[in-house]
Write an enzyme that holds these catalytic residues in place. Structure first.
Site, PDB file in Angstrom:
ATOM      1  N   GLU A  91       0.948  -1.239   0.079  1.00  0.00           N
ATOM      2  CA  GLU A  91       0.072  -0.116   0.030  1.00  0.00           C
ATOM      3  C   GLU A  91       0.663   1.305   0.101  1.00  0.00           C
ATOM      4  O   GLU A  91       0.267   2.400   0.132  1.00  0.00           O
ATOM      5  CB  GLU A  91      -0.950   0.155   1.181  1.00  0.00           C
ATOM      6  CG  GLU A  91      -1.899  -1.107   1.138  1.00  0.00           C
ATOM      7  CD  GLU A  91      -3.000  -1.048   2.271  1.00  0.00           C
ATOM      8  OE1 GLU A  91      -2.840  -0.157   3.161  1.00  0.00           O
ATOM      9  OE2 GLU A  91      -4.098  -1.811   2.296  1.00  0.00           O
ATOM     10  N   ARG A 143       2.066   1.801   4.416  1.00  0.00           N
ATOM     11  CA  ARG A 143       1.785   3.087   3.548  1.00  0.00           C
ATOM     12  C   ARG A 143       2.854   3.766   3.112  1.00  0.00           C
ATOM     13  O   ARG A 143       2.488   4.879   2.219  1.00  0.00           O
ATOM     14  CB  ARG A 143       0.507   3.771   3.655  1.00  0.00           C
ATOM     15  CG  ARG A 143      -0.835   2.673   3.584  1.00  0.00           C
ATOM     16  CD  ARG A 143      -2.228   3.451   3.590  1.00  0.00           C
ATOM     17  NE  ARG A 143      -2.402   3.877   4.896  1.00  0.00           N
ATOM     18  CZ  ARG A 143      -2.709   3.013   6.049  1.00  0.00           C
ATOM     19  NH1 ARG A 143      -2.918   1.603   5.505  1.00  0.00           N
ATOM     20  NH2 ARG A 143      -3.128   3.062   7.108  1.00  0.00           N
ATOM     21  N   THR A 187       0.372   1.516  10.265  1.00  0.00           N
ATOM     22  CA  THR A 187       0.242   1.272   9.100  1.00  0.00           C
ATOM     23  C   THR A 187       0.504   2.307   8.237  1.00  0.00           C
ATOM     24  O   THR A 187       0.866   2.130   6.917  1.00  0.00           O
ATOM     25  CB  THR A 187      -0.973   0.350   8.699  1.00  0.00           C
ATOM     26  OG1 THR A 187      -1.981   1.313   8.865  1.00  0.00           O
ATOM     27  CG2 THR A 187      -1.042  -0.769   9.221  1.00  0.00           C
ATOM     28  N   GLY A 203      -6.057   0.635  15.552  1.00  0.00           N
ATOM     29  CA  GLY A 203      -6.387  -0.305  16.961  1.00  0.00           C
ATOM     30  C   GLY A 203      -7.925  -0.138  17.299  1.00  0.00           C
ATOM     31  O   GLY A 203      -8.126  -0.708  18.313  1.00  0.00           O
ATOM     32  N   ASP A 329     -18.530   2.221  11.522  1.00  0.00           N
ATOM     33  CA  ASP A 329     -17.284   2.147  11.045  1.00  0.00           C
ATOM     34  C   ASP A 329     -16.898   3.044   9.939  1.00  0.00           C
ATOM     35  O   ASP A 329     -15.961   2.711   9.190  1.00  0.00           O
ATOM     36  CB  ASP A 329     -16.622   0.632  10.527  1.00  0.00           C
ATOM     37  CG  ASP A 329     -15.273   0.387  10.423  1.00  0.00           C
ATOM     38  OD1 ASP A 329     -14.593   1.024  11.102  1.00  0.00           O
ATOM     39  OD2 ASP A 329     -15.010  -0.621   9.681  1.00  0.00           O
ATOM     40  N   LYS A 356     -15.259   8.308   3.877  1.00  0.00           N
ATOM     41  CA  LYS A 356     -15.883   6.890   4.039  1.00  0.00           C
ATOM     42  C   LYS A 356     -17.348   6.777   3.924  1.00  0.00           C
ATOM     43  O   LYS A 356     -18.143   6.065   3.610  1.00  0.00           O
ATOM     44  CB  LYS A 356     -15.099   5.920   5.056  1.00  0.00           C
ATOM     45  CG  LYS A 356     -15.311   4.657   5.050  1.00  0.00           C
ATOM     46  CD  LYS A 356     -14.717   4.060   6.016  1.00  0.00           C
ATOM     47  CE  LYS A 356     -14.941   2.381   6.003  1.00  0.00           C
ATOM     48  NZ  LYS A 356     -14.406   1.644   7.363  1.00  0.00           N
ATOM     49  N   HIS A 638      -8.396 -14.863   7.046  1.00  0.00           N
ATOM     50  CA  HIS A 638      -8.403 -15.974   6.006  1.00  0.00           C
ATOM     51  C   HIS A 638      -9.727 -15.965   4.974  1.00  0.00           C
ATOM     52  O   HIS A 638      -9.680 -16.713   4.190  1.00  0.00           O
ATOM     53  CB  HIS A 638      -8.527 -17.271   6.806  1.00  0.00           C
ATOM     54  CG  HIS A 638      -6.941 -17.759   7.329  1.00  0.00           C
ATOM     55  ND1 HIS A 638      -5.978 -17.998   6.627  1.00  0.00           N
ATOM     56  CD2 HIS A 638      -6.606 -17.592   8.684  1.00  0.00           C
ATOM     57  CE1 HIS A 638      -4.738 -18.437   7.386  1.00  0.00           C
ATOM     58  NE2 HIS A 638      -5.095 -17.839   8.753  1.00  0.00           N
TER      59      HIS A 638
HETATM   60 CA    CA Z   1     -12.372   1.111  10.769  1.00  0.00          CA
END
Ligand code: CA
Length: 705
Positions: A91, A143, A187, A203, A329, A356, A638
């Site tokens: 990324e 990233r 990240t 987190g 979220d 988002k 997975h």
């Molecule tokens: Ca999130």
């Protein structure tokens, strides 16, 4: 004797070094990471380099280079490719300066490559312990790095911020930025300005409290820290830059049990320094638990917000909360772009954000005042509009699923993720991948916080007989939206789309050559890179690549040749989206293109080996039990419902599936912990682990037919 041998070895080593072909003079004279504040401030005048995460401090990801343009792009071919050593997601946005590309890979590894040839100059592996693998929500991605004053800065999955010597890759300093006992990870790419390195953390899916930290770039000493949500009142102030604003402003927007679970609000991606105003804009993530019924009533500042801080002191300047009382979220962590726009006849310094939650926001970056907010995908249902008078969303009835299930659009996948947007001052358009989707938000009847697990207080799409818990008079249930994703060119002045190209893809780059570059996937793991005309969206070039491309491309120039480079490798949140065919795992790559390039890319990876069926059979009740454990513990990496893309192994094809002892050694004893597969013995009895094997075997049998 030992001493003599040691000396002899050293002499031999010196001789070998002397005997090696002498490095060209230009190599010795090469400068490494010579980026200072002035060079960053002037980055726009240096289009041959890519000096900072978003190209310049304004993070427009716009380049003035135009050798590759609408007329020449058909000659764009691979110049070189570089093989990484990991099959996990890529990324990063590389930094390119003085002929060197500094980039990062999964597991927080750092590479310095010759940007003209792809030759490795050095490589740094921070040796992230495999145990940290499950800490990020969506793969062990990174990233990108920041480069500043001869150093390369990278954040690691296990929460360290590391400064490397840009010439050698040797560690200059390293600090732990998080509590290692918690599920914190890094990240995101660090940002640098005015002698400081800024870094956030993730987190929020597991119960954490977000914060951004500023470190002295030279020494690694903590300069300031700003917590994005209030702490446990019983524990008193943090003695941090955020103390006053949390106590006086944020605290009163939380009432409930949040302190037990710590609230969330992690700034895990975008941090943008404003060179005109001296602000650091911090984009914050979702709340924890996601279901506000189990978290706190109220707006819950500063969840899902953009917060402006004084970059020197970390003191609060202003905030704008995109999603008050966040319940879906809806991280507000997407990249932010700064520019000047003429709005209503008035020139404004603005911050642009494709969130988002489905709205495109234009904020006055001096004050945080909302200038406009328009839905950029159709069917947004959690709010009917953003009221221009109050700057607040009008949240739909029952959208927070307080009176039974609600299907909200966008869903947990969001209308726009971390994939970077770009903005062309020439076209006045913002380019980003947008998605139409929805999620059924089905609240759990009770809530139990389990440390270390993703426990949002909603069922993840499963039915679980929750209808029995439905209230007598349920609220409106919302409406499902079929998944669709496309490249959107957005006019931020008009608040509407200029064009859209109906191809799903990753981050974008726009150039003065009237081209928008974007990577995408074919059959999940293979890919294609493409160019679109920036003014009208016509696709004018594409090239097949062995790996899918999610990251934002960069462009640079060396010896009068323009390059476009992509970090290639599927993964990230994409690991849950398995395709119809499953391919063998393959390493990620750095791909660089130029006009009339002569490199040949590797071919597509072969099909994955067939499923390995165990001889044992299990009854349906055991399979069902295993399915529930799998959904709770395994599916996040997975593949939900066994829809695996095999980036993280497709368990149906695991050799351990047919071997009870091997299965146990991996699932319970942690035999593969160095690869990120930790022991789950904390959550699974031996019988439960065996039931997961029963479920996977059942799915393998279905796949084999
Ligand atoms: Ca999130």
């Amino acid at each position: 004797m030992k001493q003599i041998w040691h000396r002899a070895w050293r002499i031999a080593a010196v001789l070998i070094l002397c005997a090696a072909p002498s490095a060209p003079a230009e190599e010795a004279a090469r400068t490494f990471g010579a980026i200072d504040d002035q060079r960053l401030l002037d980055a726009e005048r240096e289009p041959q380099s890519w000096l900072t995460h978003g190209g310049t401090y304004l993070e427009q990801r716009y380049s003035k280079l135009d050798q590759i343009n609408v007329d020449t792009v058909s000659r764009l071919k691979p110049a070189w490719h570089f093989e990484l050593d990991t099959t996990r997601g890529q990324e990063a946005t590389p930094i390119v300066v003085d002929g060197v590309m500094y980039t990062t890979s999964a597991w927080s590894k750092v590479y310095a490559l010759d940007a003209k040839t792809g030759r490795q100059l050095w490589r740094y592996d921070p040796q992230v312990p495999g145990e940290a693998g499950p800490k990020p929500c969506c793969d062990v991605v990174n990233r990108g790095a920041a480069v500043y004053r001869g150093r390369v800065y990278v954040g690691t999955i296990d929460g360290r911020l590391i400064a490397l010597d840009a010439r050698t890759g040797k560690v200059a300093w390293s600090v732990l930025t998080v509590d290692p006992k918690r599920m914190h990870s890094i990240t995101g790419a660090p940002r640098v300005a005015r002698g400081k390195v800024f870094i956030g953390n993730g987190g929020g899916e597991f119960g954490g409290r977000g914060y951004v930290s500023a470190y002295d770039a030279a020494t690694g000493k903590l300069a300031w820290r700003f917590y994005t949500v209030p702490g446990d009142p019983a524990k008193g102030p943090d003695h941090a830059a955020s103390d006053d604003v949390l106590a006086n402003t944020a605290r009163k927007t939380w009432s409930g049990k949040w302190a037990e679970y710590t609230g969330g609000g992690h700034p895990w991606n975008a941090l943008v320094f404003d060179p005109q105003l001296g602000h650091l804009y911090v984009a914050t993530g979702n709340g924890f638990p996601m279901n506000p019924h189990y978290r706190a009533s109220g707006d819950n500042l500063f969840l899902a917000s953009i917060v402006a801080l004084d970059a020197d002191t970390g003191k609060y300047v202003w905030h704008y909360q995109e999603t008050p009382g966040e319940a879906w979220d809806y991280d507000a962590v997407q990249d932010m772009t700064l520019t000047e726009l003429t709005l209503g006849g008035e020139q404004r310094s603005v911050l642009m954000h494709a969130s988002k939650n489905g709205y495109f926001y234009v904020l006055d970056r001096r004050t945080g005042k909302l200038l406009s907010a328009s839905p950029f995908v159709p069917g947004v249902s959690w709010a009917t509009r953003i009221d221009p008078a109050t700057a607040r969303p009008q949240v739909s009835e029952n959208a927070r699923y307080e009176n039974g299930p609600f299907t909200s659009s966008p869903g947990e996948g969001g209308a726009h993720g971390w994939q970077p947007q770009s903005f062309s001052p020439k076209t006045g358009l913002v380019y980003f991948p947008a998605s139409e989707n929805s999620t059924l938000y089905l609240p759990t009847p009770t809530y139990e916080y389990v440390e270390g697990l993703d426990n949002p207080g909603i069922f993840h799409g499963a039915t679980h007989g929750a209808a029995a818990q439905m209230p007598a008079r349920p609220g409106p249930a919302g409406k499902a939206v079929p998944y669709k994703s496309y490249l959107l060119a957005w006019n931020p002045v008009m608040g509407k789309p200029a064009w859209r190209a109906d191809v799903a893809g990753g981050g974008t780059l726009v150039t003065a050559g009237n081209l928008v570059f974007q990577g995408r996937s074919r059959e999940t793991v293979m890919g294609e890179v493409a160019a679109f005309r920036a003014d009208d969206g016509k696709e004018v070039w594409s090239y097949r690549t062995p790996n899918a491309v999610m990251a934002g491309p960069v462009t640079y120039e060396i010896d009068h040749e323009q390059y476009v480079a992509f970090m290639a490798g599927a993964g990230g949140a994409g690991i849950i989206a398995g395709g119809a065919t499953v391919r063998a795992r393959q390493v990620g790559r750095v791909l660089a293109f130029k006009l009339d390039g002569t490199d040949t890319l590797p071919g597509d990876p072969p099909l994955a080996p067939p499923v390995v069926l165990p001889r044992e059979t299990w009854n349906a009740a055991v399979v069902e039990e295993g399915k529930a454990h799998y959904a709770r513990l395994c599916g996040r990496c997975h593949g939900l419902n066994m829809r695996s893309s095999n980036i993280v192994p497709d368990l149906r094809r695991s050799a351990a599936l047919a071997d009870k002892a091997a299965w146990k050694s991996i699932v319970l004893d942690g035999a593969l912990r160095s690869q990120g597969m930790v022991s789950w013995s904390r959550y699974l009895t031996p019988e439960a682990a065996e039931s997961v094997r029963a479920y996977v075997a059942d799915e393998a049998r279905k796949a084999a037919h």
